[in-house]
Design a protein around this motif. Sequence first.
Motif, short mmCIF file in Angstrom:
data_model
loop_
_atom_site.label_atom_id
_atom_site.label_comp_id
_atom_site.label_asym_id
_atom_site.label_seq_id
_atom_site.Cartn_x
_atom_site.Cartn_y
_atom_site.Cartn_z
N PHE A 284 3.83 0.03 -2.31
CA PHE A 284 5.03 -0.43 -1.75
C PHE A 284 5.28 0.53 -0.33
N LEU A 285 5.57 1.71 -0.69
CA LEU A 285 5.67 2.59 0.40
C LEU A 285 4.69 2.76 1.59
N ALA A 286 3.38 2.58 1.35
CA ALA A 286 2.49 2.62 2.51
C ALA A 286 2.35 1.25 3.10
N SER A 287 2.96 0.26 2.67
CA SER A 287 2.87 -0.94 3.35
C SER A 287 4.17 -0.98 4.14
N ILE A 288 5.20 -0.33 3.96
CA ILE A 288 6.42 -0.27 4.69
C ILE A 288 6.08 0.80 5.79
N ALA A 289 5.19 1.85 5.66
CA ALA A 289 4.90 2.68 6.89
C ALA A 289 3.96 1.98 7.98
N ASN A 290 3.08 0.89 7.38
CA ASN A 290 2.05 0.45 8.04
C ASN A 290 2.84 -0.71 9.06
N GLY A 432 6.67 6.57 14.75
CA GLY A 432 5.49 7.21 14.08
C GLY A 432 5.96 8.36 13.21
N PHE A 433 7.26 9.09 13.31
CA PHE A 433 7.74 9.92 12.40
C PHE A 433 8.31 9.28 11.11
N VAL A 434 8.91 7.90 11.26
CA VAL A 434 9.21 7.39 10.16
C VAL A 434 7.98 6.92 9.24
N SER A 435 6.96 6.30 9.86
CA SER A 435 5.86 5.96 9.26
C SER A 435 5.29 7.16 8.55
N ALA A 436 5.10 8.42 9.15
CA ALA A 436 4.49 9.23 8.61
C ALA A 436 5.31 9.89 7.44
N ALA A 437 6.52 9.82 7.58
CA ALA A 437 7.57 10.35 6.33
C ALA A 437 7.27 9.57 5.10
N ILE A 438 7.18 8.10 5.54
CA ILE A 438 7.15 7.21 4.27
C ILE A 438 5.91 7.38 3.63
N SER A 439 4.62 7.60 4.53
CA SER A 439 3.48 7.80 4.03
C SER A 439 3.38 9.03 3.13
N GLY A 440 4.07 10.11 3.41
CA GLY A 440 4.03 11.20 2.55
C GLY A 440 4.96 10.99 1.30
N LEU A 441 5.98 10.15 1.38
CA LEU A 441 6.56 9.69 0.10
C LEU A 441 5.59 8.74 -0.81
N ALA A 442 4.55 8.30 -0.25
CA ALA A 442 3.64 7.37 -1.01
C ALA A 442 2.79 8.28 -1.52
N LEU A 443 2.38 9.50 -0.63
CA LEU A 443 1.41 10.38 -1.39
C LEU A 443 1.98 11.04 -2.57
N ILE A 444 3.38 11.32 -2.63
CA ILE A 444 4.17 11.97 -3.69
C ILE A 444 4.04 11.17 -4.97
#
Length: 464
Positions: A284-290, A432-444
Motif C-alpha cells: 500500500f505505502l510503496a504504491s502511494i509513494a510511486n 520527492g520528499f513525500v515519496s521518500a518518507a512514505i517509502s521509509g514507512l513502507a520499509l518499516i
Amino acid sequence: MSVQIGFVVGAFLSALFNVADVWPSRLVFALGAISSHWQILAFSPLRITILCIMSDQLTTMVAPVPARHLAWQVGVATLGRLFLNISRRFPYPFAPALSRGLGVPLIAITSLIAVNQVTGILSPLFGPLSDRWGGYRIMMLVGLGLLTAGMLAGGLLPFYGVLLVALFLAGLGKSIFDPALQAYVGERVPYRRRGLVIGMIEFSWAGSSLIGIPLIGLLIDRLGWQAPFFVLGGLGLLSVAGLGLVIPPDGHRPAEAGPGIGFQTAWNRLRREPAALGGIGFSFLASIANDNLFVVYGVWLEEAFLLSVIVLGMATTVIGVAELLGETLTASIADRLGLKRATMIALTLSALSYALLPLIGRTLPLALMGLFITFLTFEFTIVTSLSLFTEVLPGARATMMSAFLAAASMGRVVGALVGGPVWLAGGLMATGFVSAAISGLALICLLWGLWNWHDQEDQVNWPK
C-alpha cells in the motif's frame, strides 16, 4: 509478433527451468543470447539444449509436472497476461482518440480509466476462491474470458456505456488472473527459482508499454479506434484456448499443496500472520509513494524544460525501459541475493532515488536519468516482493497475493489523489520528499512483518 514472443518466453523458461545452479555470468550469457538471436531461439531445439547443458544438475520441481511442460504453461500464461496489461494501459495515452471516437468529453474517458483501476480492489474477493477450489487454472481462464468478452463487446458496440463495461471486465479479468498465476507459480516453482520465474512473467508489464502501446497506436491510426478492441478480444480468445490446452485441470494439484481451504479460514490465516500484514502495508505505502510522483512527472518535465508532446512520449519510453531492466534484475540476481534481502535493498534504493530526484534533475538529461533510476528501483522492489510474498502463506497463496495486489491498487488511488496537492504545495521538492518518507514507512512495515519470518534463503547452497 505475439506468437513469436510466446515462443521466446516458452523456450527461455524451458531452458532455465532445467538449470539448477546457474551462475550469474551464465545467466547473463543466456539473456544476451536471447536478446541477440531471439528469432533463432524461438525455433531452435539446439539452442535450448546449449542453454540446458550449462548446468551440472537438474532442478527438482515442486509439482509433479515435467519442467518443460511447466515452462510452456508459464510462457502461455505470460502471453495472456501481456494482453491483459495492454488492455489496462492503452486507454491512458489514447484517451483523446477514444473521446473523439465516442463523441464524449475527455473527462468521461478518464472516468472509464478510473473504473478500470478500481477493479484491482476487488481481487481479494476471488483469491480465497482459488485457494478453496485449488482452481488456479479455472480462475486464470475466467480472467482471460472476461478480457475477451469485454474487448469484443467494446469493438462491436461502440457506445460509452458498453465501453465502460468493457474496460471494467478487462480490469476485473486482470484482478482475477494475476493472483491466480502468481499462486500457480508459487505452488509449482521451487522457492530458489521463484524470483527468476516471477521476473520473467513481469516482462509482460514492460512489454505492454514498449511493444503493446506502439502497436495499439498503429492500429488506431490505420484502422480506427475500435480496432484494438477487436484485436485484443481475438488474442484473449486464443489465450483462453492455449492456456486450456497447456495447463491440465486442477484435479492434478501437487500433493504438497494440500486440500483447498475455506474463505473464512484463508482470511483468518492472513490476519494472524505478521509477515502477511507487513506485506500488505508495504504494498500500500510503496504504491502511494510511486503514484505520488507518477501523476505529476509529466507536468514537471513540461514546465521545467518546455517539452513537446513528442519528447514527453520519449520520457515514457525511458520509464518502460526502466521497468524492463527492473524485471530483468529480479530474474537475474534476486534469487542469488535472497528475495527478502533483495526486496529490502531495492526499497531502500527506491526511497533514496525519490529524495535525490529534485537535487539531480536540473537539466533534461539528468532529469530523465533520475526518472530512469527511480522507476528502475521501484520496479525491482515490486517484482522481487511479488516473488517473496508467494511464500508467506503457502496454504493460501492466492488469498495472500490478491490482498497484496489490492493494497497496491488502493495505494495507487491514494497516490494519485495526493500527488496533485503535494505538487501544488511544493513542486518537485515536496513530491520527492513525500515519496521518500512514505517509502521509509513502507520499509518499516516490511521490517516489522518479516522480522521473525524465515524464508528458504539459508537453505540454498549457491556455487561460488
